[in-house]
Design an enzyme around this catalytic site. Structure first.
Site, PDB file in Angstrom:
ATOM      1  N   PRO A 237       0.777  -1.242   0.000  1.00 60.17           N
ATOM      2  CA  PRO A 237       0.000   0.000   0.000  1.00 60.17           C
ATOM      3  C   PRO A 237       0.807   1.289   0.000  1.00 60.17           C
ATOM      4  O   PRO A 237       0.236   2.364  -0.088  1.00 60.17           O
ATOM      5  CB  PRO A 237      -0.815  -0.116   1.285  1.00 60.17           C
ATOM      6  CG  PRO A 237       0.037  -0.901   2.201  1.00 60.17           C
ATOM      7  CD  PRO A 237       0.751  -1.895   1.339  1.00 60.17           C
ATOM      8  N   CYS A 359       6.226 -10.060   5.907  1.00 62.74           N
ATOM      9  CA  CYS A 359       5.566 -10.004   7.215  1.00 62.74           C
ATOM     10  C   CYS A 359       5.092 -11.410   7.574  1.00 62.74           C
ATOM     11  O   CYS A 359       3.985 -11.605   8.062  1.00 62.74           O
ATOM     12  CB  CYS A 359       4.417  -8.999   7.221  1.00 62.74           C
ATOM     13  SG  CYS A 359       3.233  -9.223   5.881  1.00 62.74           S
TER      14      CYS A 359
END
Length: 466
Positions: A237, A359
């Protein structure tokens, strides 16, 4: 009003299996996707509690035009959220008529279950564990402001600045309206867990980026100097992209790629708000980008943060309480893509330094991917030892894996993360060992006094982050 309507629509879509919370949030037209995502996740987490309170209070019987999902979002906001401080539109007076009864039913439910806190009403798998208690990290956007001015702004708002943290315990013990400067990143402020700054004017103006500390490490360790050409391979993002732009001081070029049209549009809005002017966005598969293309002949730095299982994400624990590890089939597919993406990135002819990050907590997506890439290009790239005092290292699955970094709520008070820094072997020895080890060996000065603040505000350059 728009926020609550959007949240109700997402909840309804999840219940009817139209998609995941994240997919429906990004597919909505609501501008502040992070605020919407947080509200939906929290409402979903307390869903059973809210259903019980709404039924006991007879809210839907009294307000026959009120849709169930809207009611759930509104009652969450009234009893457990912000209390309509951000507005509420025509729904605020409607809920006000039932406020006393709803609060009484919540209190009665606590008595019945023998608990005193709202969180104790949750099922065991939905209660916030260590991963949900990490501090709120706030990166100061050096393209628009400086750390000193932001600290002063918060102090004028009644916050108490405690200086630079010296240990994780300092971060863990933060409470109330106290905040600290992170001990490692000179542009990172730390607030108590669950501090909500989405409505803060500095955030809305792009002066602050709400970004987990572990997520700030990839750009910091890539450390492209101003004027560099950089590829952000899987960019949306956009928080890491905006961090790269700040490190470049908007001097140079960032080529940012992502396949998701909606996420890319949201990213464009984020970058514009952050004042990023050196980035070229492309709705394109990074694997389809040719390393021999003349547009990328000067690219010496690549940040590769590919799609992963997200098993280390804090928000995943909100969206999927008690979720187990990803299946072996999914991990195999993800790792295959990650290996192809990393080998592709290493094929760019002028590349000097690359940061690979995920992540994810899974070895298959982390150490195994890095080991595979190094084996396929022997003698060409090496793992760089970084941040020697970082407490959580890579799993010892191959020689040198300890040079990688891992992060977790338990060991670093951050989200779960993995980072590897690769450097071309023939990079000249002019790249010093101090630079390779990272900025912890060359700490930035603490925020300066008023006279220096005024110079910074007048246009003097901000001290570099690395």
């Amino acid at each position: 009003h728009a926020l609550y309507a959007a949240a109700a629509a997402v909840l309804e879509g999840v219940e009817s299996r139209q998609g995941s919370i994240k997919g429906l949030v990004y597919g909505s037209r609501f501008q502040n996707v992070k605020q919407l995502y947080a509200l939906v996740c929290e409402t979903q987490r307390y869903s059973a509690v809210l259903d019980a309170v709404i039924a006991s209070a007879g809210l839907l019987r009294a307000e026959k035009k009120l849709r169930p999902h809207v009611a759930k979002v509104l009652v969450y906001e009234l009893l457990l959220g912000r209390g309509f401080r951000g507005g509420g539109g025509r729904w605020k007076p409607l809920l006000a008529r039932h406020q006393a009864r709803l609060k009484a039913e919540l209190a009665r439910l606590k008595v019945h279950r023998g608990v005193s806190r709202n969180e104790d009403l949750l099922e065991v798998g939905s209660r916030p564990g260590p991963a949900l208690q990490v501090p709120r990290f706030v990166r100061v956007n050096a393209l628009k402001t400086c750390i000193d001015d932001v600290i002063d702004y918060f102090k004028r708002q009644g916050f108490s600045y405690e200086g630079r943290a010296s240990s994780l315990e300092d971060l863990r013990s933060l409470k109330g309206k106290h905040f600290l400067l992170d001990p490692l990143l000179p542009e990172l402020l730390v607030f108590p867990a669950h501090t909500d700054l989405h409505e803060h004017p500095l955030y809305q103006a792009g002066h602050l980026i709400l970004q987990d500390k572990a997520s700030c490490l990839p750009a910091m360790l890539l450390a492209p100097p101003p004027g560099s050409h950089v590829i952000d391979a899987c960019a949306a993002p956009g928080n890491k992209t905006s961090h790269l732009a700040a490190l470049l001081k908007n001097q140079g070029k960032i080529f940012a790629f992502d396949l998701d049209e909606k996420r890319l549009a949201s990213m464009a809005t984020l970058l514009a708000r952050a004042g990023v002017s050196c980035c070229e966005l492309a709705e394109k598969d990074f694997l389809a980008v040719s390393p021999s293309d003349q547009r990328y002949r000067q690219v010496q730095y690549i940040l590769l943060d590919p799609s992963c299982s997200g098993s280390g994400m804090l928000t995943r624990q909100l969206e999927e309480p008690g979720a187990g590890a990803p299946s072996k089939k999914r991990l195999h597919a993800l790792a295959g893509f990650q290996q192809r993406a990393l080998c592709h990135a290493l094929a760019f002819p002028s590349l000097r330094r690359l940061v690979y990050s995920t992540c994810s907590l899974c070895q298959e997506e982390n150490e195994d991917v890095v080991q595979d890439a190094l084996q396929k290009s022997p003698g060409t790239f090496r793992l760089v030892p970084v941040l020697p005092s970082w407490p959580h290292r890579g799993l010892g699955t191959f020689p040198g894996a300890e040079h990688c970094l891992r992060a977790s709520p338990e060991t670093t008070l951050t989200g779960g993360f993995f980072i590897a820094v690769l450097e071309r072997e023939e990079v000249s020895s002019s790249v010093s060992q101090t630079e390779a080890l990272g900025p912890e060996l060359t700490p930035s000065p603490a925020p300066k006094r008023k006279q220096q603040q005024r110079k910074l505000a007048a246009g003097a350059s901000t001290p570099p982050c690395t």
